[in-house]
Design an enzyme around this catalytic site. Structure first.
Site, mmCIF file in Angstrom:
data_model
loop_
_atom_site.group_PDB
_atom_site.id
_atom_site.type_symbol
_atom_site.label_atom_id
_atom_site.label_comp_id
_atom_site.label_asym_id
_atom_site.label_seq_id
_atom_site.Cartn_x
_atom_site.Cartn_y
_atom_site.Cartn_z
ATOM 1 C CG HIS A 144 -10.863 -8.251 6.639
ATOM 2 N ND1 HIS A 144 -10.132 -9.081 7.447
ATOM 3 C CD2 HIS A 144 -10.319 -8.369 5.398
ATOM 4 C CE1 HIS A 144 -9.195 -9.695 6.734
ATOM 5 N NE2 HIS A 144 -9.283 -9.283 5.491
ATOM 6 C CG PHE B 232 -10.408 -5.092 3.307
ATOM 7 C CD1 PHE B 232 -11.701 -5.331 3.775
ATOM 8 C CD2 PHE B 232 -9.856 -5.988 2.407
ATOM 9 C CE1 PHE B 232 -12.415 -6.437 3.347
ATOM 10 C CE2 PHE B 232 -10.576 -7.096 1.975
ATOM 11 C CZ PHE B 232 -11.864 -7.324 2.444
ATOM 12 C CD GLU C 13 -1.487 -2.499 1.526
ATOM 13 O OE1 GLU C 13 -0.332 -2.622 2.000
ATOM 14 O OE2 GLU C 13 -2.230 -3.475 1.311
#
Ligand SMILES: Cc1ncc(C[n+]2csc(CCOP(=O)(O)OP(=O)(O)O)c2C)c(N)n1
Ligand SMILES: Cc1ncc(C[n+]2csc(CCOP(=O)(O)OP(=O)(O)O)c2C)c(N)n1
Ligand SMILES: [Mg+2]
Ligand SMILES: [Mg+2]
Lengths: 413, 336, 336, 413
Positions: free
Chosen positions: B129, B83, B60
């Site tokens: 999550h 997520f 990320e």
């Protein structure tokens, strides 16, 4: 590659140390790399494997006497060499003046390129004018090559009313969009991975434009180093990834930056050609950069370069290097001084003299003093005028949103 | 107008912009060939090519970094964080880099990155999550923060976010991708027939900074965003009390006039979000409302939020604000 | 008792614990041989050895990760982040990993990491050497957040933090390392002679979760932490109004009784912090005070904070809350 | 090493693709690595350079017929081999049952180890019982080796009242402290760097205890991978860093995880010995792990291992792999199936038979069914009883602070 000294005792992991500390005699392993010994692979076809020797060895053109030799000699014209020498001297003299001003409070802080001047100057000269530069705080010299006015640079450093970044950043955190020089950011490493995206955008737009970026030996431990190398290996954009291994990260020796001895070889397993170059050798730096640039133009993707050098000065004006290393350690650096080396080369070739050099230094000193005098007429950090307080509130967003507008009114300046 | 769920409307927004602006690039983990683990980018690579819509390495921080660089160099990158829980490796690039670029460069550089990310609970995702980390972005000047709640707002806000020249973090309530969620896990409607599932195929925008008043009333102002807008709607109905329901949509900057005018009218306020209470964006709303409407307030501003604990798996319905908790809070505001 | 500045008292805390607990290890960038860029760990490596106090690679995420692992395996790691601005590469390891370990493992594992970091402005550090990111940690359940303000509190709180079995983010106001800061950059005292510079050489603790009432009064409650405690003190004096000054010290958990009792007594409240206003921890304090003291409040709770902009360099005195802004806010609370 | 295919055109950077997609014929380059061909360096003295061949090649013991050979043959007893086979079968049968239960809603989610069973089983068997395990969600099999009760594992997966992590985490996110098995965390990669700190602590305490950790090919792109390798290279703690290259990260092919073909060689420039091993070869896995463990005991620091394998199943119960790769791609994997290969080896040696194997499978199936039946008596995700809501509020901190206590009272459960 070494770095595999017998490991830890079971009564504790290993904690490395620097090769020498204050009170001890400075020492470096003598270099076994012969200038001119390495071949130059064809940039248009070269694979990472083809650069194994170049990553494990050291590309040098200038020997200790100043003789240039080998496949990596860029064969620059005397004018180009003169220009390179002048720019390096300009940078050093500029740095000296800024350090002096810092001590008088005109700047809050300063960082010199001392001993590493060849990097910014030679590499930027080897690139195209519209190639993107993603430097650390240790490559401000690029801006001289790209024609930035010295007064403008000083205005930034002294945070006065003419500072193009409006007194928002610390000194040395230059922004120079006209020269494709990204705004320097204090968090180390972040620009290294960003540069990959810049290069992807250039390639996407179909422009023959490369991006070069630098990271320190210390900062190469950040995640951004890995992101940059890995994304570059996957997407193969025209980016030149340079690790400036100057032996130190503030007080932390490069033995803490990696257990390996060599940064260049790290890129090979990613399939990225990688070179290791003598960072105090103006000619070698020039030609590895030109070579990487040719790869970029040819659509061959990224090149990784370790630049082996030594941080001659303290980390910054806030630092006292003699507290953690022998004060004269730099005298022992096998790569010598980049300005002396180019100067000696020119003198050896009959293209320069000590007198010319003194004249040059004097002229540059006058130039810097003049620029300095002009800059302070616009104010300085100690005395102002500074950018108005209203500049705190602008350019946070493209437009000033209501809550920031309210706060600006609250401050009432 | 076509009936769309939120996945379809987000997809449509991206499709429109890929069509009209060659500088729009979409990338992230699994967004390319496969079309995203939630299918939001389904079909876009096939239609627009692998240089416009592509997969990336699983990093990320690296995704954010290349987005930063692309945006600075003339493109309009739209990156996905699979997520919202996984946005933190990119946090430094977002809060220290993207957010400050325009300011620190004296306006010479800027980077119009859009960060799309599915957020929030209700899918049995447990600790990692389910988080809704919007408030962790609202504190950083230089980024805009948006949280859509339905198919219509999703598309209109996403187009605005991408066209905005500032970096925008764009939260999508994954619980509502396929239907509004009214707080009852045993009764899960789709978007079919919902007023906000009528979505134009074409380009349209909802301005950033504007809230949406989705219910009108006069006894209490309920402020919510994301999935909680629907739960709040249910809570209001269950309370039987006449309320304004403000879908905040934009958190930074938020809609001062909509909020302040409503609270001045009702004299009461309940703020609902699913993130933990302490330092959630509800704290900012409460503090701001109090500062601006103090003399109109008849009762304490209430916050109905997730608890100050990690998000659980088996017991998530006891974690998320329920219509019942919201209804009770609304009723409490009426007591004095 | 010895007169110490904050650097010395922090150093003394670390020295005490290195002495008494072989499981305490101290590491970070430049903390070993050199003793830290702010000298907080000066002399500790020489005294306790390089296996107890050492330098690390320049990677905050890696430092946090090894601290996590050491803490889980029986040690009591104390890691330094050189400037709080550089904590963000470690944010994921802190908020997703350290914060959740005890909960997610059903209590089988935990990691008692202490993260020391110099924070805040006033040293001409510009965008990236001035931030005060405490609120970005207060939203995450599972970590405690502490902000010391003087030599005495620094040592007592740091010892508590290290001895605490939960992860603690420990902010040190770098502006106050060598002296309290009263908001006047031209008049910079040292800690010499200050009541809180009398520091025991030996081990002592200040419990986490307890505030320190540093001034007593009855017209307004001023809540501050870090360097702002001193600026607030000056602001109170300048206002001429009798105030309680609460040095919050612990942000998570914060001292409910100290805060609530004071505001119930004074009926007024001003919160001061140097971080940006939006979603700063002042928002949480304001929201919580309002919820708990609504019927005692005589005037709106005020927040005096840094602006919602990046932190500037040349103009930092216009950014930081000044005694004047604080005094004005206190006066405003008295108006109605 | 390859991965240096000619780069991008200037009208765009390169975007890789998977070797085959649905509708295309699956294909893998045939392996050229001969089982038994690589020497075994002395673990007590080995440097990273000594492992160059092992990082570039592939350590294999079992050939396609099931014959074991070479220096890396661990020469396990028949009992040990039987146990390994049994544990692998146990894991596979357990996984199958859980997938079935997931479809009925008893679990919210599930992830299988299908095709990768040898990794957790063989490597854990090769370690000491008190060595730390820092797995991803793809190595739950370690727990069988460490003696965890199957009922306890199922209780976790179905989030019932007996779940030792109290219904707080998704299925497969096991915690098993008695087995030195760290609580699995969803963010990928984070455990890889943590493991280095765990190993430093063991060494600091003077314990002969190693730490092993795994990371996926996909997750190796995270910063944590770089932190782990680099910190391990600097501090040299007793850690075993394994990259499980199973070709896929959900729908993303490993061509996006790195532009290089090989993960093992990445560690060499850091001065860390690195091996590449056939991940479906129980014997080879066993012996590389044992070798790395010997290095740990000898105070030689970290070992890096690439485990070459194939993710035979879908990523998880939420995934449908046939949408992004040929549904039969796994049939073409040159490494075959780990259970078949060990079974064939035993049969070839006369130490096992098809009948025994069927009996084993039947016994294990009964064991799993029995465990399943027992577990559901404590509740399941669909029907409860779940851990009480009060468990939301406990163990956030060592003690419940007042604000969480207030919230617990507010919920009133
Ligand atoms: C993310 C981050 N962490 C820490 C720092 C503080 N810091 C500034 S420069 C520096 C050392 C950098 O060393 P190196 O990368 O080798 O570059 P050099 O100074 O030698 O050019 C450190 C630790 C920072 N600026 N950013
Ligand atoms: C930080 C983070 N980003 C994204 C995800 C979502 N995610 C879960 S597994 C996965 C793929 C992992 O692939 P790999 O590392 O190769 O492991 P494998 O599943 O093949 O065993 C992704 C993207 C995550 N869990 N964590
Ligand atoms: Mg350096
Ligand atoms: Mg994988």
């Amino acid at each position: 590659m070494t770095g595999d000294e017998p490991g830890c005792d079971l009564d504790g992991f290993t904690v490395p140390d620097a090769p020498s500390r204050p009170g001890e005699e400075a020492h470096f392993e003598p270099w076994t790399y012969t200038p001119g010994d390495l071949s130059q692979p064809d940039p248009k076809t070269c694979t990472s494997e083809d650069t194994t020797d170049h990553a494990e060895g050291l590309i040098r053109v200038l020997d200790d006497e100043g003789v240039a030799s080998g496949a990596w000699n860029p064969n620059l014209s005397v004018d180009e060499l003169h220009l390179g020498l002048e720019q390096m001297c300009r940078l050093r003299i500029f740095d000296d003046r800024m350090m002096k001003m810092q001590r008088t409070g005109k700047l809050s802080f300063y960082m010199r390129s001392l001993g590493e001047e060849a990097i910014a100057i030679s590499q930027t000269m080897a690139l195209q004018d519209h190639d993107w530069l993603f430097p650390t705080y240790r490559q401000p010299g690029c801006q001289f090559v790209r024609g930035r006015s010295m007064v403008s640079m000083i205005n930034h450093c002294i945070g006065n009313v003419e500072d193009n970044v409006k007194g928002r950043q610390m000194p040395v955190h230059y922004t120079y969009k006209d020269g494709y020089y990204i705004s320097v950011s204090s968090p180390v490493g972040t620009q290294f991975s960003q540069a990959v995206g810049v290069a992807m955008a250039s390639a996407y737009k179909g422009e023959d434009q490369a991006t070069i970026t630098w990271i320190g030996d210390g900062a190469s431990a950040e995640g951004d180093y890995h992101y940059a190398v890995n994304f570059a290996s996957v997407f193969k954009p025209p980016v030149i990834l340079c690790v400036v291994n100057n032996q130190w990260a503030i007080s932390t020796h490069k033995n803490f930056a990696s257990g390996g001895e060599n940064f260049a070889t790290r890129a090979l397993p990613y399939g990225i050609p990688s070179l290791r170059v003598d960072g105090n050798d103006f000619l070698a730096l020039y030609s590895v950069t030109q070579w990487a640039r040719e790869r970029a133009s040819a659509g061959m993707g990224a090149t990784h370069i370790e630049i082996l050098t030594y941080r001659t000065g303290a980390h910054s004006s806030s630092d006292d290097a003699s507290r953690y290393r022998p004060a004269d350690e730099h005298d022992y650096w096998p790569g010598g001084d980049p300005i002396d080396r180019l100067k000696n080369h020119l003198i050896l070739n009959g293209d320069w003299s000590e007198e010319q050099h003194s004249e040059l230094e004097q002229r540059l000193d006058e130039e810097v003093v003049a620029a300095y005098k002009e800059a302070v007429t616009h104010g300085d950090l100690a005395n102002g005028p500074w950018p108005p307080a209203s500049t705190i509130f602008t350019e946070v967003y493209e437009e000033v949103p209501w809550h920031i507008q309210e706060q600006r009114e609250e401050l009432g300046k | 107008m076509t009936e769309m769920n939120m996945i379809q409307s987000l997809n449509s927004a991206l499709d429109n912009l890929l069509e009209s602006d060659p500088n729009v690039l979409i990338f992230g983990e699994d967004v390319g060939y496969f079309g995203g683990v939630f299918r939001v980018t389904d079909g876009l690579q096939e239609k627009h090519g692998a240089k416009r819509v592509f997969d990336t390495p699983l990093a990320e921080g690296g995704i954010a970094a290349i987005a930063f660089g692309m945006g600075l160099n003339g493109l309009r990158p739209v990156m996905e964080i699979q997520f919202a829980d996984y946005i933190f490796p990119a946090y430094d690039q977002i809060v220290n880099e993207m957010a400050k670029l325009r300011h620190r460069s004296g306006g010479e550089f800027s980077t119009p990155v859009t960060i799309r990310t599915p957020a929030g609970g209700g899918i049995k995702g447990g600790h990692h999550h389910s988080q809704s980390p919007e408030s962790q972005f609202t504190h950083t000047p230089g980024i805009k923060v948006v949280y859509c709640s339905n198919p219509y707002s999703a598309k209109g806000l996403l187009i605005s976010a991408i066209e905005c020249n500032d970096p925008v973090v764009f939260f999508e309530p994954k619980r509502c991708y396929r239907g509004p969620f009214y707080g009852d896990p045993h009764n899960v409607p789709t978007w079919k027939g919902h007023e906000y599932s009528d979505v134009p195929e074409e380009h349209y925008t909802i301005p950033l900074g504007e809230a949406n008043l989705t219910m009108e009333g006069d006894k209490c102002t309920v402020i919510a965003w994301g999935a909680m807008v629907h739960v709040a709607e249910q809570g209001i109905k269950d309370s039987g009390i006449s309320c304004d329901l403000i879908d905040l949509q934009s958190l930074v900057p938020w809609d001062r006039d909509a909020v302040v005018n409503s609270v001045k009218k009702t004299g009461r306020c309940v703020i609902v979000h699913e993130a933990p209470k302490t330092s959630g964006f509800g704290a900012e709303m409460s503090a701001s409302v109090q500062e601006r409407c103090f003399y109109h307030l008849e009762s304490p501003i209430e916050r109905v939020t997730g608890w100050d604990t990690p998000f659980p798996h088996s017991t998530e319905w006891d974690y998320l604000p329920s219509p019942q908790r919201i209804a009770e809070a609304i009723k409490r505001t009426q007591e004095d």
